[in-house]
Design a protein around this motif. Structure first.
Motif, PDB file in Angstrom:
ATOM      1  N   VAL A 173       5.559   5.248 -16.826  1.00  0.00           N
ATOM      2  CA  VAL A 173       5.437   6.648 -17.367  1.00  0.00           C
ATOM      3  C   VAL A 173       4.264   7.325 -16.337  1.00  0.00           C
ATOM      4  N   GLN A 174       3.223   6.378 -16.322  1.00  0.00           N
ATOM      5  CA  GLN A 174       2.163   6.755 -15.533  1.00  0.00           C
ATOM      6  C   GLN A 174       2.274   6.952 -14.180  1.00  0.00           C
ATOM      7  N   LYS A 175       3.119   6.098 -13.570  1.00  0.00           N
ATOM      8  CA  LYS A 175       3.507   6.185 -12.269  1.00  0.00           C
ATOM      9  C   LYS A 175       4.017   7.293 -11.881  1.00  0.00           C
ATOM     10  N   LEU A 176       5.053   7.946 -12.805  1.00  0.00           N
ATOM     11  CA  LEU A 176       5.832   8.981 -12.754  1.00  0.00           C
ATOM     12  C   LEU A 176       4.975  10.244 -12.747  1.00  0.00           C
ATOM     13  N   LYS A 177       4.149  10.227 -13.600  1.00  0.00           N
ATOM     14  CA  LYS A 177       2.995  11.376 -13.738  1.00  0.00           C
ATOM     15  C   LYS A 177       2.084  11.434 -12.386  1.00  0.00           C
ATOM     16  N   ASP A 178       1.980  10.253 -11.931  1.00  0.00           N
ATOM     17  CA  ASP A 178       0.978  10.333 -10.558  1.00  0.00           C
ATOM     18  C   ASP A 178       1.883  10.719  -9.571  1.00  0.00           C
ATOM     19  N   TYR A 181     -10.513  23.411   4.439  1.00  0.00           N
ATOM     20  CA  TYR A 181      -9.480  22.211   4.246  1.00  0.00           C
ATOM     21  C   TYR A 181      -9.979  21.205   3.861  1.00  0.00           C
ATOM     22  N   VAL A 182      -9.335  20.434   2.612  1.00  0.00           N
ATOM     23  CA  VAL A 182      -9.877  19.183   2.278  1.00  0.00           C
ATOM     24  C   VAL A 182      -8.914  17.997   2.294  1.00  0.00           C
ATOM     25  N   LEU A 183      -8.871  16.893   2.834  1.00  0.00           N
ATOM     26  CA  LEU A 183      -7.908  15.996   2.821  1.00  0.00           C
ATOM     27  C   LEU A 183      -7.230  15.633   1.263  1.00  0.00           C
ATOM     28  N   ALA A 184      -6.031  15.631   1.298  1.00  0.00           N
ATOM     29  CA  ALA A 184      -5.112  15.815   0.397  1.00  0.00           C
ATOM     30  C   ALA A 184      -5.292  14.562  -0.694  1.00  0.00           C
ATOM     31  N   LYS A 185      -5.641  13.385  -0.081  1.00  0.00           N
ATOM     32  CA  LYS A 185      -5.947  11.991  -0.856  1.00  0.00           C
ATOM     33  C   LYS A 185      -7.188  12.405  -1.341  1.00  0.00           C
ATOM     34  N   GLU A 186      -8.080  13.169  -1.210  1.00  0.00           N
ATOM     35  CA  GLU A 186      -9.292  13.234  -1.700  1.00  0.00           C
ATOM     36  C   GLU A 186      -9.460  14.303  -2.804  1.00  0.00           C
ATOM     37  N   THR A 187      -8.173  15.138  -2.892  1.00  0.00           N
ATOM     38  CA  THR A 187      -8.053  16.377  -3.893  1.00  0.00           C
ATOM     39  C   THR A 187      -7.024  16.148  -4.873  1.00  0.00           C
ATOM     40  N   VAL A 188      -5.991  15.369  -4.383  1.00  0.00           N
ATOM     41  CA  VAL A 188      -4.667  15.324  -5.249  1.00  0.00           C
ATOM     42  C   VAL A 188      -5.075  14.834  -6.673  1.00  0.00           C
ATOM     43  N   PHE A 189      -5.704  13.521  -6.454  1.00  0.00           N
ATOM     44  CA  PHE A 189      -6.164  12.892  -7.653  1.00  0.00           C
ATOM     45  C   PHE A 189      -7.540  13.152  -8.082  1.00  0.00           C
ATOM     46  N   ASP A 190      -7.887  14.430  -8.306  1.00  0.00           N
ATOM     47  CA  ASP A 190      -9.321  14.854  -8.503  1.00  0.00           C
ATOM     48  C   ASP A 190      -9.664  14.292  -9.906  1.00  0.00           C
ATOM     49  N   GLU A 191     -11.133  14.779 -10.241  1.00  0.00           N
ATOM     50  CA  GLU A 191     -11.693  14.252 -11.277  1.00  0.00           C
ATOM     51  C   GLU A 191     -10.884  14.485 -12.615  1.00  0.00           C
ATOM     52  N   ALA A 192     -10.703  15.855 -12.528  1.00  0.00           N
ATOM     53  CA  ALA A 192      -9.917  16.379 -13.931  1.00  0.00           C
ATOM     54  C   ALA A 192      -8.516  15.555 -14.158  1.00  0.00           C
ATOM     55  N   GLN A 238      -9.285  11.795 -15.248  1.00  0.00           N
ATOM     56  CA  GLN A 238      -9.861  11.732 -16.771  1.00  0.00           C
ATOM     57  C   GLN A 238      -8.646  11.639 -17.606  1.00  0.00           C
ATOM     58  N   SER A 239      -7.521  12.352 -16.997  1.00  0.00           N
ATOM     59  CA  SER A 239      -6.301  12.434 -17.773  1.00  0.00           C
ATOM     60  C   SER A 239      -5.455  11.042 -17.926  1.00  0.00           C
ATOM     61  N   ARG A 240      -5.875  10.309 -16.862  1.00  0.00           N
ATOM     62  CA  ARG A 240      -4.734   8.956 -16.884  1.00  0.00           C
ATOM     63  C   ARG A 240      -5.226   7.986 -17.752  1.00  0.00           C
ATOM     64  N   LYS A 241      -4.666   7.037 -18.044  1.00  0.00           N
ATOM     65  CA  LYS A 241      -4.830   5.783 -18.937  1.00  0.00           C
ATOM     66  C   LYS A 241      -5.842   5.078 -18.356  1.00  0.00           C
ATOM     67  N   LEU A 242      -6.927   4.557 -18.884  1.00  0.00           N
ATOM     68  CA  LEU A 242      -8.392   3.938 -18.286  1.00  0.00           C
ATOM     69  C   LEU A 242      -7.500   2.509 -17.848  1.00  0.00           C
ATOM     70  N   ASP A 243      -6.348   1.909 -18.582  1.00  0.00           N
ATOM     71  CA  ASP A 243      -6.068   0.584 -18.328  1.00  0.00           C
ATOM     72  C   ASP A 243      -5.042   0.284 -17.311  1.00  0.00           C
ATOM     73  N   LEU A 244      -4.614   1.499 -16.863  1.00  0.00           N
ATOM     74  CA  LEU A 244      -3.658   1.356 -15.807  1.00  0.00           C
ATOM     75  C   LEU A 244      -4.302   2.116 -14.414  1.00  0.00           C
TER      76      LEU A 244
END
Length: 206
Positions: free
Chosen positions: A43-48, A109-120, A123-129
């Motif tokens: 589920v976490q991977k599908l969300k990512d 323009y900002v690199l996608a890999k630096e902004t797709v998974f931003d801080e917000a 913080q929504s992801r599971k810490l143990d994954l």
């Protein structure tokens, strides 16, 4: 004498039967524990992957229909960030203020890999994954790759972009005996839909 003989036979049989019943219950409990973890990981991977698709569409106008394009975007592309410089009067819209030259827009323009998974998002992801962007497309505990598709559907005479990323439960439980359990191994665990304008997953909760 016969009663004693039958009793002597039944005692070990009952012990053996009890062992198998207990082992069966214990095995079911252990499977359910593992199943819960496996499903949570997927589920976490599908969300990512959904997060990458959403950002991809923002830049490209459509969803990616293959992982090569999606991962190439994540690793090598840039995302445009448009900022308004100046203050829009209350009496005007931003577009009107822009046309009058009261405000200007600056695009960076900002690199996608630096902004797709931003801080917000992080913080929504599971810490143990932990997030592993190098193996996003691979189902945990296997070498199997998720299925991906994208296209468009017509809803209320409006063409809507859609995507779907999925796997079946047989792949989710790769390497463990999931037969005769409560899961339909051919059923899909997925995010998105090829028939509906939806970004949701079909798991129990988001």
């Amino acid at each position: 004498m016969k009663a004693k003989t039958i009793a002597l036979i039944l005692i070990p049989l009952n012990i053996i039967l009890g062992y198998f019943v207990y082992n069966s219950i214990n095995s079911e409990v252990e499977f359910n524990k593992i199943a819960k973890i496996r499903i949570s990981e997927n589920v976490q991977k599908l969300k990512d992957l959904r997060q990458v698709q959403v950002k991809y569409k923002q830049e490209k106008g459509t969803f990616a229909d293959n992982f090569e394009a999606l991962i190439n975007f994540l690793n090598n592309d840039s995302i445009s960030i448009i900022k308004a410089i100046g203050e829009t009067p209350d009496s005007l819209t931003e577009l009107q203020a822009l046309e009058l030259g009261i405000i200007t827009r600056d695009t960076t323009y900002v690199l996608a890999k630096e902004t797709v998974f931003d801080e917000a998002y992080m913080q929504s992801r599971k810490l143990d994954l932990p997030l592993d962007i190098h193996n996003l497309t691979t189902i945990p505990h296997s070498k199997i790759v998720y299925s991906i598709d994208a296209g468009q559907v017509e809803k209320g005479k409006v063409i809507v972009q859609v995507f779907e990323i999925s796997t079946n439960y047989g792949s989710v439980f790769s390497g463990i005996d999931a037969s005769n359990k409560k899961y339909e191994l051919d059923a899909l665990l997925k995010v998105g839909s090829m028939s509906e304008a939806s970004l949701n997953g079909n798991w129990k909760s988001e």
